[in-house]
Design a protein around this motif. Structure first.
Motif, PDB file in Angstrom:
ATOM      1  N   PHE A 125       5.711  -7.696  -9.141  1.00  0.00           N
ATOM      2  CA  PHE A 125       4.574  -7.293  -8.315  1.00  0.00           C
ATOM      3  C   PHE A 125       3.356  -7.005  -9.188  1.00  0.00           C
ATOM      4  CE2 PHE A 125       1.848  -4.245  -6.195  1.00  0.00           C
ATOM      5  CZ  PHE A 125       1.694  -4.798  -4.938  1.00  0.00           C
ATOM      6  N   LYS A 138      -0.024  -9.245  -9.013  1.00  0.00           N
ATOM      7  CA  LYS A 138      -1.200  -8.509  -8.533  1.00  0.00           C
ATOM      8  C   LYS A 138      -2.325  -8.583  -9.564  1.00  0.00           C
ATOM      9  CE  LYS A 138      -2.912  -5.853  -5.325  1.00  0.00           C
ATOM     10  NZ  LYS A 138      -3.209  -6.398  -4.013  1.00  0.00           N
ATOM     11  N   SER A 171      -3.830 -12.030  -9.556  1.00  0.00           N
ATOM     12  CA  SER A 171      -4.596 -12.187  -8.325  1.00  0.00           C
ATOM     13  C   SER A 171      -5.943 -11.468  -8.407  1.00  0.00           C
ATOM     14  CB  SER A 171      -3.781 -11.659  -7.138  1.00  0.00           C
ATOM     15  OG  SER A 171      -4.496 -11.816  -5.943  1.00  0.00           O
ATOM     16  N   GLN A 201       8.227  -9.757  -3.402  1.00  0.00           N
ATOM     17  CA  GLN A 201       7.036  -9.263  -4.102  1.00  0.00           C
ATOM     18  C   GLN A 201       5.838 -10.177  -3.841  1.00  0.00           C
ATOM     19  OE1 GLN A 201       7.428  -6.162  -5.158  1.00  0.00           O
ATOM     20  NE2 GLN A 201       9.511  -6.596  -4.457  1.00  0.00           N
ATOM     21  N   LYS A 227       4.443  -9.382  -0.443  1.00  0.00           N
ATOM     22  CA  LYS A 227       3.679  -8.133  -0.404  1.00  0.00           C
ATOM     23  C   LYS A 227       2.232  -8.351  -0.823  1.00  0.00           C
ATOM     24  CE  LYS A 227       7.398  -4.884  -1.512  1.00  0.00           C
ATOM     25  NZ  LYS A 227       7.873  -3.958  -2.561  1.00  0.00           N
ATOM     26  N   ILE A 228       2.012  -9.338  -1.669  1.00  0.00           N
ATOM     27  CA  ILE A 228       0.670  -9.592  -2.206  1.00  0.00           C
ATOM     28  C   ILE A 228      -0.116 -10.549  -1.329  1.00  0.00           C
ATOM     29  CG2 ILE A 228      -0.584 -10.582  -4.173  1.00  0.00           C
ATOM     30  CD1 ILE A 228       1.778  -9.406  -5.897  1.00  0.00           C
ATOM     31  N   ASP A 229       0.511 -11.669  -0.953  1.00  0.00           N
ATOM     32  CA  ASP A 229      -0.213 -12.676  -0.171  1.00  0.00           C
ATOM     33  C   ASP A 229       0.787 -13.668   0.412  1.00  0.00           C
ATOM     34  OD1 ASP A 229      -1.771 -14.744   0.847  1.00  0.00           O
ATOM     35  OD2 ASP A 229      -3.049 -14.900  -0.920  1.00  0.00           O
TER      36      ASP A 229
END
Length: 172
Positions: A13, A17, A20, A56, A59-61
């Motif tokens: 994650f 992240k 990103s 994971q 959760k981000i995209d």
């Protein structure tokens, strides 16, 4: 990797992240996620690690694409949850289970540009990988990777960039 699912989730994650966020700083967006090295190899066969990896990313995209080897646990776990692109390796020999031949084997890495081109053409046009024992693996491939640490990788990429369009293969 000797890591608990919880720790794997935290590190995956955090890494995704960070990339990103840096993409946003550069006024672009993260397009896809690809595991690397030992984790990539683990995700070929380990459904639990694959599940953690996919969770994971989600959760981000949820719009991110995950690159996965053919017939892998990662591909199976991600299907229906994320867009999956099946990845092939232009510059590596394969085992019968789609794993890459160990780099300890002298011929594991293909670094002669015509040999790499022939492997890419077989993957893209026929959905085939020829093994050293003469048998054929079959899979469709959405994306092809050339390792940056392959000897002559830049020369190979330039060669493929010239030659593939001549054979009606679009590079995007």
């Amino acid at each position: 990797l000797a890591i608990s699912p919880k720790e794997l989730g935290k590190t995956v994650f955090a890494q995704i992240k960070l990339v990103s966020q840096q993409a946003k700083v550069q006024k672009t967006t993260l397009h896809h996620v690809k595991a690397h090295g030992a984790l990539y190899n683990d995700l070929c066969t380990d459904s639990e690690k694959s599940k953690t990896f996919v969770e994971q990313i989600l959760k981000i995209d949820e719009g991110l694409i995950v690159l996965a080897p053919p017939n892998s646990a990662l591909k199976e776990v991600a299907n229906g949850k994320l867009k999956v692109m099946t990845e092939g390796f232009a510059d590596r020999l394969y085992e019968e289970d789609f794993k890459l031949v160990s780099r300890k084997y002298p011929k594991a890495v293909l670094n002669e540009k015509n040999e790499v081109l022939e492997q890419v053409l077989a993957m893209v046009k026929k959905g085939e990988i020829s093994l050293e024992n003469g048998s054929i693996l079959r899979s469709e491939f959405d994306t092809i990777c050339v390792h940056s640490d392959t000897p002559n990788s830049l020369e190979i990429l330039r060669f493929l960039n010239r030659e593939l369009p001549k054979r009606n293969i679009q590079i995007r």
